[in-house]
Design a protein around this motif. Structure first.
Motif, mmCIF file in Angstrom:
data_model
loop_
_atom_site.group_PDB
_atom_site.id
_atom_site.type_symbol
_atom_site.label_atom_id
_atom_site.label_comp_id
_atom_site.label_asym_id
_atom_site.label_seq_id
_atom_site.Cartn_x
_atom_site.Cartn_y
_atom_site.Cartn_z
ATOM 1 N N ASN A 1 0.820 -1.288 0.002
ATOM 2 C CA ASN A 1 -0.092 0.017 0.013
ATOM 3 C C ASN A 1 0.907 1.193 -0.049
ATOM 4 O O ASN A 1 1.816 1.333 0.655
ATOM 5 N N ASN A 2 0.514 2.258 -0.906
ATOM 6 C CA ASN A 2 1.418 3.696 -0.600
ATOM 7 C C ASN A 2 0.314 4.498 -0.817
ATOM 8 O O ASN A 2 -0.626 4.638 -1.991
ATOM 9 N N PRO A 3 0.259 5.698 -0.148
ATOM 10 C CA PRO A 3 -0.683 6.662 -0.163
ATOM 11 C C PRO A 3 -0.646 7.657 -1.313
ATOM 12 O O PRO A 3 -1.335 8.449 -1.609
ATOM 13 N N ASP B 1 12.303 6.342 -0.091
ATOM 14 C CA ASP B 1 10.714 6.173 0.715
ATOM 15 C C ASP B 1 10.265 7.787 0.676
ATOM 16 O O ASP B 1 9.162 7.826 1.417
ATOM 17 N N LEU B 2 10.880 8.607 -0.349
ATOM 18 C CA LEU B 2 10.305 9.977 -0.209
ATOM 19 C C LEU B 2 8.784 10.204 -0.798
ATOM 20 O O LEU B 2 8.204 10.933 -0.023
ATOM 21 N N ALA C 1 3.699 11.976 0.488
ATOM 22 C CA ALA C 1 2.038 11.574 0.484
ATOM 23 C C ALA C 1 1.430 11.525 2.079
ATOM 24 O O ALA C 1 0.136 12.034 2.162
ATOM 25 N N GLU C 2 2.281 11.020 2.796
ATOM 26 C CA GLU C 2 1.598 10.867 4.146
ATOM 27 C C GLU C 2 1.641 12.317 4.798
ATOM 28 O O GLU C 2 0.544 12.536 5.639
ATOM 29 N N LYS C 3 2.384 13.063 4.540
ATOM 30 C CA LYS C 3 2.568 14.348 5.252
ATOM 31 C C LYS C 3 1.540 15.160 4.548
ATOM 32 O O LYS C 3 0.810 15.983 5.343
ATOM 33 N N LYS C 4 0.963 14.995 3.259
ATOM 34 C CA LYS C 4 0.037 15.867 2.801
ATOM 35 C C LYS C 4 -1.539 15.496 3.154
ATOM 36 O O LYS C 4 -2.335 16.316 3.038
ATOM 37 N N GLY C 5 -1.445 14.134 3.321
ATOM 38 C CA GLY C 5 -2.722 13.680 3.763
ATOM 39 C C GLY C 5 -3.752 13.334 2.442
ATOM 40 O O GLY C 5 -3.235 13.794 1.118
ATOM 41 N N PRO C 6 -4.825 12.611 2.641
ATOM 42 C CA PRO C 6 -5.555 12.491 1.411
ATOM 43 C C PRO C 6 -5.955 13.885 0.695
ATOM 44 O O PRO C 6 -6.054 13.840 -0.595
#
Length: 179
Positions: free
Chosen positions: A114-116, A147-148, A153-158
């Protein structure tokens, strides 16, 4: 001249899926348009059959592959051995964009971590398979995956990723529709 294959058999599929880095090339129909070549990595590519491959497409700063495929479908994937026996394999074909909610999206995504940053699946119906020597390609060692893209994507959120795609992925550099 290299060897032509009738299909992606189990041995070739195993070699393709083992490559840590590969490239995708597309182009618009317009003579003045820009050819695009993008590197790909991570555990994103699957051989789905003797004439079909697909990969999980992560959000990037551009949307050239998606825009070109929507316009004309032409695509070439190139896999190169950077260790061991020199080898280059090219898969030419007709590509399509599979978005979340479309048939086939979940099937391919479920085959990979899984990758956001996931924005689409790119599926390719392979019409030509060839290999060549690769004697001019250097040998290199892979140290690690970056892993950037996941961290970004995690920092930005959906919601932040949706906004980023609206800003950066709506048009190609040639003005073709993207996402």
């Amino acid at each position: 001249m290299g060897k032509l294959f009738d299909e992606i058999d189990a041995k070739l599929a195993s070699w393709i899926e083992a490559q840590p880095l590969w490239f995708v090339a597309t182009a618009p129909l317009a003579a003045g348009g820009h050819v695009n070549v993008s590197p790909r990595g991570h555990d994103t590519l699957s051989v789905l059959g003797p004439h079909r491959v697909a990969w999980v497409d992560y959000t990037g700063s551009g949307v050239e592959t998606i825009a070109h495929l929507r316009e004309n479908g032409r695509i070439c994937l190139m896999f190169t051995s950077f260790d061991g026996r020199p080898r280059i394999v090219r898969l030419h074909g007709k590509g399509s964009v599979v978005l979340p909610g479309d048939a086939g999206f979940d099937e391919v995504v479920s085959l990979h971590p899984n990758n956001p940053s996931t924005r689409a699946v790119i599926a390719v119906d392979v019409t030509r398979i060839s290999d060549s020597c690769g004697w001019g390609v250097p040998t290199m060692d892979v140290r690690e995956e970056r892993d950037l893209i996941r961290l970004h994507a995690e920092k930005k959120g959906p919601a932040g990723m949706d906004e980023y795609r609206r800003q950066k992925n709506s048009l190609s550099i040639d003005g073709l529709p993207g996402l």
